[in-house]
Enzyme design. Structure first.
Site, short mmCIF file in Angstrom:
data_model
loop_
_atom_site.label_atom_id
_atom_site.label_comp_id
_atom_site.label_asym_id
_atom_site.label_seq_id
_atom_site.Cartn_x
_atom_site.Cartn_y
_atom_site.Cartn_z
CB ALA A 38 -0.89 -0.02 1.23
N GLY A 49 0.46 -4.90 0.78
CA GLY A 49 -0.71 -4.93 -0.09
C GLY A 49 -0.41 -5.57 -1.44
CD GLU A 68 -2.94 -7.41 2.57
OE1 GLU A 68 -2.58 -6.23 2.38
OE2 GLU A 68 -3.74 -7.73 3.46
CD GLU A 73 1.17 -5.58 5.52
OE1 GLU A 73 1.95 -6.52 5.80
OE2 GLU A 73 0.50 -5.54 4.48
N1 COA Z 1 4.64 3.10 -0.52
C1 COA Z 1 5.02 4.27 -1.06
N2 COA Z 1 6.20 4.41 -1.71
C2 COA Z 1 7.00 3.33 -1.81
C3 COA Z 1 6.64 2.08 -1.26
C4 COA Z 1 5.39 1.99 -0.59
N3 COA Z 1 4.96 0.84 -0.05
N4 COA Z 1 7.64 1.21 -1.49
C5 COA Z 1 8.58 1.89 -2.17
N5 COA Z 1 8.19 3.15 -2.36
C6 COA Z 1 8.92 4.24 -3.07
C7 COA Z 1 10.05 4.80 -2.22
O1 COA Z 1 9.57 5.75 -1.30
C8 COA Z 1 10.91 5.40 -3.29
O2 COA Z 1 10.35 6.61 -3.71
P1 COA Z 1 11.30 7.94 -3.88
O3 COA Z 1 12.29 7.55 -4.93
O4 COA Z 1 10.35 9.00 -4.30
O5 COA Z 1 11.93 8.17 -2.54
C9 COA Z 1 10.76 4.42 -4.45
O6 COA Z 1 9.54 3.72 -4.22
C10 COA Z 1 11.88 3.40 -4.54
O7 COA Z 1 11.97 2.72 -3.30
P2 COA Z 1 13.35 2.49 -2.53
O8 COA Z 1 13.02 2.22 -1.10
O9 COA Z 1 14.28 3.62 -2.82
O10 COA Z 1 13.87 1.17 -3.26
P3 COA Z 1 14.88 0.09 -2.65
O11 COA Z 1 15.26 -0.79 -3.78
O12 COA Z 1 15.94 0.75 -1.87
O13 COA Z 1 13.99 -0.76 -1.60
C11 COA Z 1 12.04 -1.96 -0.88
C12 COA Z 1 12.93 -1.56 -2.07
C13 COA Z 1 10.81 -2.67 -1.46
C14 COA Z 1 12.81 -2.91 0.06
C15 COA Z 1 11.61 -0.69 -0.09
O14 COA Z 1 11.10 0.25 -1.03
C16 COA Z 1 10.56 -0.94 0.93
O15 COA Z 1 10.86 -1.49 1.99
N6 COA Z 1 9.32 -0.48 0.67
C17 COA Z 1 8.22 -0.57 1.62
C18 COA Z 1 7.72 -1.99 1.72
C19 COA Z 1 6.58 -2.06 2.72
O16 COA Z 1 6.74 -1.85 3.90
N7 COA Z 1 5.39 -2.40 2.19
C20 COA Z 1 4.22 -2.55 3.03
C21 COA Z 1 3.50 -1.25 3.18
S1 COA Z 1 2.10 -1.47 4.25
#
Ligand code: COA
Length: 223
Positions: free
Chosen positions: A66, A111, A114, A134
């Site tokens: 999400a 999400g 999911e 989450e």
């Molecule tokens: N919601 C909003 N934005 C997200 C996102 C999410 N769930 N997951 C990634 N992004 C965005 C980042 O903020 C970043 O945006 P920016 O360039 O404007 O700062 C972009 O996507 C790239 O993500 P980044 O974290 O830089 O990539 P990465 O390769 O270093 O890491 C992940 C990848 C997937 C490990 C990391 O993005 C992450 O942990 N995301 C959240 C996962 C999460 O907790 N999901 C459940 C949400 S309830």
């Protein structure tokens, strides 16, 4: 219908829905989820379409969850509404009379996981990662991931993944039954198409009723 956050393309008898927020790792904001739901409903009323493939743009993410930026400041009522709307989207996929396959081309977190689990089948690329992180954010999976993960892989391992927030690789997802196949990234859509072509040879009514019976088995668990 025109969409802002998804791409739709008919390929043969199948509709390919691509979440198109690559710079945000295809994070699922409310609008994106609503568009996915609308595209699935539209595909169900289009007699030319026999199956649906749902995937993410780029080679890194199916959907990284999400959209955190959108919900981070939600109050309780807003959080409940988001969850309710998300449930409706997941049900629109799960209850689709036409088969929906998730082509999981990278991260399927929160999400995103999911969403993949609401699809009838899942094919993952070898770089895919699955998880429900989450708890790391102090929230729970809001779109029935707690139920669907148990349905797919059993209570023991699902509980571990849900409580630790750990992510797993595609090969572990395959061995747990979370995905049906793992293929190389460039073979992902071919594999999904191959499966849908096999299903398309059957009676559409038999397929629709079979999906409905499968859902009926789990009805109490997902509502
Ligand atoms: N919601 C909003 N934005 C997200 C996102 C999410 N769930 N997951 C990634 N992004 C965005 C980042 O903020 C970043 O945006 P920016 O360039 O404007 O700062 C972009 O996507 C790239 O993500 P980044 O974290 O830089 O990539 P990465 O390769 O270093 O890491 C992940 C990848 C997937 C490990 C990391 O993005 C992450 O942990 N995301 C959240 C996962 C999460 O907790 N999901 C459940 C949400 S309830």
């Amino acid at each position: 219908m025109s969409y802002q956050n998804i791409l739709t393309e008919q390929q043969g008898k199948n509709l390919i829905i691509t979440i198109n927020r690559e710079d945000k790792l295809n994070a699922l904001n409310v609008q994106t989820l609503q568009e996915i739901k609308a595209a699935v409903i539209e595909a169900n009323s289009n007699s030319e379409i026999k199956g649906i493939i749902l995937t993410g743009s780029g080679q890194k993410a199916f959907a990284a969850g999400a959209d955190i930026a959108e919900f981070v400041n939600f109050n309780q009522a807003e959080g409940s509404e988001m969850s309710q709307k998300g449930h409706e989207v997941m049900f629109s996929i799960e209850r689709s009379a036409k088969p929906v396959i998730a082509a999981v081309n990278g991260f399927a977190l929160g999400g995103g996981c999911e969403l993949a689990m609401a699809c009838h089948l899942r094919v993952a690329s070898s770089n895919a990662r699955f998880g429900q992180p989450e708890v790391n954010l102090g929230v729970i999976p809001g779109y029935a991931g707690t139920q669907r993960l148990i349905q797919l892989i059993g209570k023991g391992k699902a509980t571990e993944l849900l409580l630790t927030g750990d992510a797993i690789k595609a090969d572990e997802a395959l061995s747990l039954g979370l995905v049906n196949y793992v293929v190389e990234q460039n073979e992902l859509l071919n594999k999904c198409t191959e499966i849908l072509e096999k299903i398309a040879q059957k009676s559409p009514m038999a397929i629709a009723k079979t999906i409905s019976c499968i859902n009926a088995y789990f009805e109490d668990g997902t509502n």
